[in-house]
Design a protein around this motif. Structure first.
Motif, mmCIF file in Angstrom:
data_model
loop_
_atom_site.group_PDB
_atom_site.id
_atom_site.type_symbol
_atom_site.label_atom_id
_atom_site.label_comp_id
_atom_site.label_asym_id
_atom_site.label_seq_id
_atom_site.Cartn_x
_atom_site.Cartn_y
_atom_site.Cartn_z
ATOM 1 N N VAL A 608 0.887 -1.239 0.070
ATOM 2 C CA VAL A 608 -0.066 -0.104 0.059
ATOM 3 C C VAL A 608 1.022 1.264 -0.063
ATOM 4 O O VAL A 608 2.041 1.161 0.073
ATOM 5 C CB VAL A 608 -0.908 0.096 1.253
ATOM 6 C CG1 VAL A 608 -1.940 -1.367 1.142
ATOM 7 C CG2 VAL A 608 -0.147 0.001 2.461
ATOM 8 N N GLY A 726 -2.399 7.502 -5.011
ATOM 9 C CA GLY A 726 -2.043 6.009 -4.957
ATOM 10 C C GLY A 726 -0.870 5.799 -5.859
ATOM 11 O O GLY A 726 -0.368 6.637 -6.271
ATOM 12 N N VAL A 786 5.872 3.322 0.441
ATOM 13 C CA VAL A 786 5.388 2.143 -0.017
ATOM 14 C C VAL A 786 5.660 0.988 1.044
ATOM 15 O O VAL A 786 7.167 0.779 1.088
ATOM 16 C CB VAL A 786 5.772 1.792 -1.520
ATOM 17 C CG1 VAL A 786 5.053 0.566 -2.054
ATOM 18 C CG2 VAL A 786 5.127 2.973 -2.180
ATOM 19 N N GLU A 788 4.338 -3.096 3.207
ATOM 20 C CA GLU A 788 3.346 -4.060 3.282
ATOM 21 C C GLU A 788 2.182 -3.549 4.338
ATOM 22 O O GLU A 788 2.564 -2.763 5.316
ATOM 23 C CB GLU A 788 3.944 -5.462 3.605
ATOM 24 C CG GLU A 788 4.731 -6.012 2.427
ATOM 25 C CD GLU A 788 5.272 -7.325 2.990
ATOM 26 O OE1 GLU A 788 4.466 -8.444 2.781
ATOM 27 O OE2 GLU A 788 6.494 -7.363 3.120
ATOM 28 N N ARG A 789 1.121 -3.899 4.042
ATOM 29 C CA ARG A 789 -0.061 -3.524 4.882
ATOM 30 C C ARG A 789 0.112 -4.009 6.534
ATOM 31 O O ARG A 789 -0.014 -3.034 7.440
ATOM 32 C CB ARG A 789 -1.329 -3.968 4.473
ATOM 33 C CG ARG A 789 -2.614 -3.675 5.338
ATOM 34 C CD ARG A 789 -3.889 -4.050 4.808
ATOM 35 N NE ARG A 789 -4.228 -3.516 3.564
ATOM 36 C CZ ARG A 789 -5.025 -2.010 3.782
ATOM 37 N NH1 ARG A 789 -5.212 -1.494 4.740
ATOM 38 N NH2 ARG A 789 -5.269 -1.600 2.409
ATOM 39 N N ILE A 804 -3.319 5.907 4.306
ATOM 40 C CA ILE A 804 -3.347 4.979 3.246
ATOM 41 C C ILE A 804 -3.760 5.879 2.276
ATOM 42 O O ILE A 804 -4.904 5.999 2.135
ATOM 43 C CB ILE A 804 -3.718 3.565 3.620
ATOM 44 C CG1 ILE A 804 -2.876 2.704 4.584
ATOM 45 C CG2 ILE A 804 -3.631 2.726 1.999
ATOM 46 C CD1 ILE A 804 -3.415 1.573 4.797
ATOM 47 N N GLN A 807 -5.624 2.243 -3.487
ATOM 48 C CA GLN A 807 -6.004 0.855 -3.395
ATOM 49 C C GLN A 807 -4.630 0.066 -2.859
ATOM 50 O O GLN A 807 -3.561 0.287 -3.514
ATOM 51 C CB GLN A 807 -6.806 0.038 -4.429
ATOM 52 C CG GLN A 807 -8.130 0.940 -4.582
ATOM 53 C CD GLN A 807 -8.959 0.804 -3.399
ATOM 54 O OE1 GLN A 807 -9.159 -0.248 -2.811
ATOM 55 N NE2 GLN A 807 -9.704 2.005 -3.066
ATOM 56 N N GLU A 808 -4.874 -1.292 -2.689
ATOM 57 C CA GLU A 808 -3.695 -2.198 -2.159
ATOM 58 C C GLU A 808 -3.468 -2.738 -3.633
ATOM 59 O O GLU A 808 -4.435 -3.297 -4.066
ATOM 60 C CB GLU A 808 -4.358 -3.236 -1.212
ATOM 61 C CG GLU A 808 -3.031 -4.243 -0.900
ATOM 62 C CD GLU A 808 -3.509 -5.142 0.171
ATOM 63 O OE1 GLU A 808 -2.913 -6.199 0.424
ATOM 64 O OE2 GLU A 808 -4.594 -4.925 1.232
#
Length: 975
Positions: A608, A726, A786, A788-789, A804, A807-808
């Motif tokens: 994300v 994004g 950037v 990882e969630r 965030i 979108q992922e």
């Protein structure tokens, strides 16, 4: 041969003359009559008759020869003469000499040899002399190659047997087996075929244990000790009946026939059991629970007859009363019959048996071995062709060859040794795989190799247990598993080393320990840190060390006790111990799955984008925010469109929709927009108008509700905004992007997204990330971060100025890494699923990762505006309703115009042509009631005029009637 021993000279002369003439006719291609068919044909039998198999084969072949010679339907004028030749203990050199002795007697075919090793040797001689070799015990699959065209197998090839074993292993879910075999052509090539078939099912042979063909008990013990130290407990034994039972006996003495082991043997064991039947408990005590295969022979009347005859043939020949019969004896009997059928077809086509000298042998000088007695069988290729064309039903069932030179319908029985006997647990056939019904019952159905169709009966395994063995254990050499754990410097909630100890803690560690505790066996392991502690290590390199073997790194100093190598550049290199597994926050990526196997993911974590955000206050035009411009435009157009449609439908019937043009325009606009609040005063009287209005009011209800909900969210929920939207906006810009050092994010952004490497900034800790985002790209920071969630959720839990965005854009998970095809990875995956089902995985997550100081504020980044895509279905229905109503209205109007329009046109004097459209529009603009009344009056006047003309002047109207008619006409005019 008998004629050559005759004493009469004259008879000998005539025989020579006849032989010359016969040879001349044969060479000229003239088809001879039955007088040229020989009285007998020599066939050779090359077997080791001093073995149990050889004795059985000898009896079966002699019985078959007697039956063929007695049967007048086959070779009626020719008898088979079998020459038995002892194959002395399968010796290669002696086998060559013995084969040459048979061929020197002008044999047309040889039944044998007994072993694949001998077959490899003498097949070269058979190729040279063109004599077919028919063997049912030399099952080495490589003998079917083009190198040996005169070798004909009259039983099933080992390629099918190994396929059956591979299907059996795959059926029970084992992935690795150990192969114990004789180190000869038969053993090596059979195990090679097994390895190929296992590989097709993603299984493998993890350890090969070859033995010499004449191994001793001490050598067997040494080999099996190595096998016991290996990891796999599924053992495939492929050898001969001579020493195969010895292996099982030694395994019993070493404790390798206990619970946890799986022994699968090839057909040698079923042959040994069948020949020695009935066996004592002492003979079978060493092989309880062993699985073996037996070539399948369908039940038939001919099979039962042969078994009955076999008892009569062998009664009194052994101490047990009769000799046992295995499938090799049945195939030996059918082999003789198949050869007889081929010779019968050979002679019926007018062919003769002739031999000629080998020109290559005639070139030898000083031939003391008298090889000139060995001759070439001139019709050998033709006889081979007839053998492959045999199509008969023998004791073994249908005897017929396929195009690849193998018998049709290869099948095996799967036998479980229990007590002093055996129990069949299923069948295997090349047609449908594993089944519990005989293969011939499935040949009439479509082939089905699906996993659901593969079935076997319960098996009694070694140790007298019906529970499926796991099939592997940890190597019994005292070595513990070395599990690499990344030594992180950030996000230590996931994994971290306890300071001053070799212990680790964190979310990943707790998940691993909980999963290991669910395993039904103990796992010896120790954690080994990977990394220098100053920066986050590369998880990809950690995974590579699981399969790298030995890794070499440059060092600056010599370390005592390490393996040091001096390179050409005068640097020192240190040998690094590899890991047996890796536990930590290791993302499952495509690159890593090519190196190792991962367990089931225990946490989902995709990439994300995080960026700085700011609060957005509502402004004076906030009420326009819920809808996009396109949504506003389409909504306004439909308000006007529906108003116009309702006006058209109501104009000729409803006084509320009539009047001067200006008033009618106001009516359309007022009616259109008043429906938004359900405040329209005009009533609809037409059916079509009410239909359109009903649908439109439903659309308005949905639009109003959606608008109200969206506007409420905008005015009450705190809104956040960010210049970064994004990953798409990052790709189009040239601003720097931050990522977590040591993660796969850098490689993914460069290789998959296409972001230039110079834009990427490695960040070690959350504090560095916060500072870089705060500075921004203008002051030497980054525009976005950037990661990882899973990391981002921890990062945002205490940092409310970031959020965030977008979108992922990947879907990844974390798993534990193990070597390829590791059974521990499969078992731990099952344990992880159990943790997820019983809720322990969520409890571990809440223990380490549940901290939501900022996540619970309900802040929303750029509220989603309502667009046309969400409502196009409603507008489509409404538009179709309007079109349908207008179409029906137009048809009705045209019918009225065709009925009333022409009379009105004549009376008004407008004529026709270019003014017809104006007349039609005038007709449409008139009220429908007036048009119908005027038409009715015209009809009544026409009726009165016609009545007056018919009566004429002689009839006088009744005054009362005339007065009433005039009154009605006046009334109509007034209307």
């Amino acid at each position: 041969m008998a004629f050559q021993r005759a004493s009469a000279t004259m008879i000998g002369v005539w025989i020579v003359v006849l032989m010359v003439l016969s040879k001349g006719l044969s060479s000229s291609g003239v088809v001879s009559d039955n007088s040229t068919i020989p009285a007998f044909v020599n066939i050779g039998v090359l077997y080791s008759f001093n073995t149990s198999v050889g004795r059985m084969v000898k009896t079966a072949v002699q019985a078959a020869v007697d039956d063929v010679n007695f049967d007048q339907s086959i070779l009626a004028n020719t008898k088979l003469k079998a020459s038995l030749q002892e194959d002395t203990k399968y010796r290669g050199f002696l086998s060559i000499a013995e084969a040459l002795q048979l061929m020197a007697t002008q044999t047309v075919a040889i039944i044998g040899p007994q072993t694949s090793t001998t077959a490899h040797v003498i097949s070269h001689i058979a190729n040279e002399l063109q004599v077919p070799l028919l063997s049912f015990t030399a099952t080495d699959p490589t003998l079917s190659s083009l190198q040996f065209p005169f070798f004909i197998r009259t039983a099933f090839s080992d390629i099918y047997e190994m396929t059956a074993i591979a299907d059996f292993v795959n059926y029970f879910g084992w992935r690795e087996v150990i192969a114990v075999y004789g180190d000869d052509d038969h053993g090596r090539n059979g195990i090679g075929a097994l390895g190929d078939k296992l590989a097709e099912r993603r299984c493998k042979i993890s350890f090969k244990a070859p033995m010499t063909p004449e191994t001793t008990r001490e050598e067997i013990t040494d080999v099996l000790v190595q096998v016991a130290l290996a990891e796999s407990r599924v053992i495939v034994l492929h050898t001969s009946t001579a020493w195969g039972p010895k292996v099982l006996s030694v395994a019993k003495s070493l404790g390798m026939m206990e619970n946890g082991y799986v022994w699968i043997t090839t057909t040698f064991l079923s042959t040994w059991l069948d020949i020695g039947s009935p066996l004592s408990s002492d003979a079978t005590d060493d092989m309880q629970g062993v699985i073996t295969l037996r070539m399948y022979i369908p039940d038939s009347e001919r099979k039962r007859w042969f078994f009955s005859r076999w008892k009569n043939l062998t009664t009194g020949k052994t101490a047990n009363g009769s000799q046992g019969l295995s499938t090799y004896g049945i195939f030996a009997y059918d082999t003789v019959y198949a050869l007889a059928h081929a010779l019968d077809a050979f002679f019926k086509q007018g062919n003769q048996i002739t031999f000629s000298r080998d020109p290559k042998l005639s070139q030898l000088r000083g031939d003391n071995m008298h090889l000139d007695a060995v001759k070439i069988f001139n019709e050998g290729k033709l006889l081979r062709k007839y053998i492959y064309e045999v199509n008969m039903t023998g004791v073994s069932g249908l005897f017929k060859y396929t195009s690849d030179g193998n018998l049709v319908n290869p099948a095996y029985e799967i036998i479980n040794v229990i007590g002093t006997g055996t129990r069949r647990v299923g069948y295997w056939s090349n047609y449908t795989g594993l089944s519990i019904v005989p293969p011939e019952a499935l040949y009439s159905k479509p082939p089905n190799r699906s996993s659901a169709s593969q079935k076997l009966l319960p098996v009694l395994w070694p140790g007298e247990t019906t529970h499926r063995p796991r099939g592997w254990v940890f190597p019994n050499n005292g070595r513990m598993l070395k599990i690499g754990v990344p030594k992180r410097v950030s996000y230590r909630e996931f994994v971290s080393q306890v300071q001053g100890t070799d212990m680790f803690k964190g979310f990943c560690i707790d998940v691993f320990l909980s999963a290991v505790n669910l395993l039904p066996y103990a796992v010896p392991y120790k954690f080994v840190s990977y990394g220098d502690g100053d920066s986050n290590p590369s998880n990809t390199e950690l995974v590579r060390l699981i399969t790298a073997g030995v890794s070499i790194i440059p060092i600056a100093f010599v370390v005592l006790g390490c393996f040091i190598v001096l390179s050409e550049t005068s640097f020192f290199f240190l040998s690094i111990q590899v890991f047996d597994a890796a536990v930590g926050d290791i993302t499952i990526t495509t690159e890593r799955t090519k190196m190792v196997d991962f367990t089931q993911p225990y946490i989902e974590s995709g990439l994300v984008v995080v960026a700085s955000v700011k609060k957005t206050d509502s402004n004076a035009w906030a009420f326009l925010t819920p809808f996009t411009p396109m949504m506003w435009t389409v909504t306004a157009v439909f308000f006007l469109l529906v108003g116009a449609v309702v006006w058209i439908l109501e104009h000729r019937l409803n006084d509320d929709f009539r009047g001067p043009p200006k008033q009618q325009m106001v009516t359309i606009l007022w009616f259109s927009f008043s429906t938004m609040f359900f405040a329209h005063r005009e009533n609809t009287v037409s059916t079509l108008g009410r239909f359109v209005l009903l649908i439109w009011l439903f659309v308005v209800l949905i639009i109003n509700s959606s608008y109200t909900a969206s506007l409420t969210s905008i005015l009450t929920v705190q809104q956040l905004s960010s210049p970064v939207k994004g990953i798409e906006s990052l790709i189009s810009s040239k601003e720097p992007i931050g990522y977590l050092q040591g993660s796969f994010t850098r490689t993914y952004l460069i290789d998959e997204i296409g972001i230039d490497e110079s834009r990427l900034v490695p960040l070690k800790t959350p504090e560095e990330t916060t500072e870089a985002l705060k500075k921004g790209p203008q002051k030497g920071g980054v525009a976005a971060y950037v990661d990882e969630r899973a990391y981002i959720e921890l990062f945002l839990s205490s940092r409310c100025d970031y959020s965030i965005v977008g979108q992922e854009f990947t879907r990844n998970g974390w798993g534990f890494a193990f070597p390829r095809d590791s059974p521990l990875a499969v078992d731990l995956s099952t344990a992880i699923l159990e943790l997820a089902e019983n809720g322990d995985l969520q409890r571990i997550h809440d223990k380490w990762l549940l901290s939501s100081a900022c996540l619970s504020q309900g802040a929303k980044l750029e509220v989603d505006r309502l667009n046309l895509r969400s409502f196009w279905g409603l507008y489509l229905v409404c538009g179709l309703a309007c079109v349908l109503a207008l179409l029906i209205y137009f048809i009705q109007t045209m019918r009225q115009y065709s009925k009333h329009g022409p009379e009105e046109l004549e009376s008004s004097g407008h004529g026709s042509g270019s003014s017809r459209l104006r007349t039609f529009l005038t007709f449409v603009d008139e009220k429908e009631e007036i048009v119908k009344s005027r038409s009715k009056r015209k009809k009544m006047e026409g009726i009165s005029y016609r009545s007056t003309s018919e009566v004429g002047s002689s009839i006088t109207f009744n005054k009362a009637y005339s007065q009433a008619s005039l009154n009605r006409i006046d009334s109509v005019n007034e209307i």
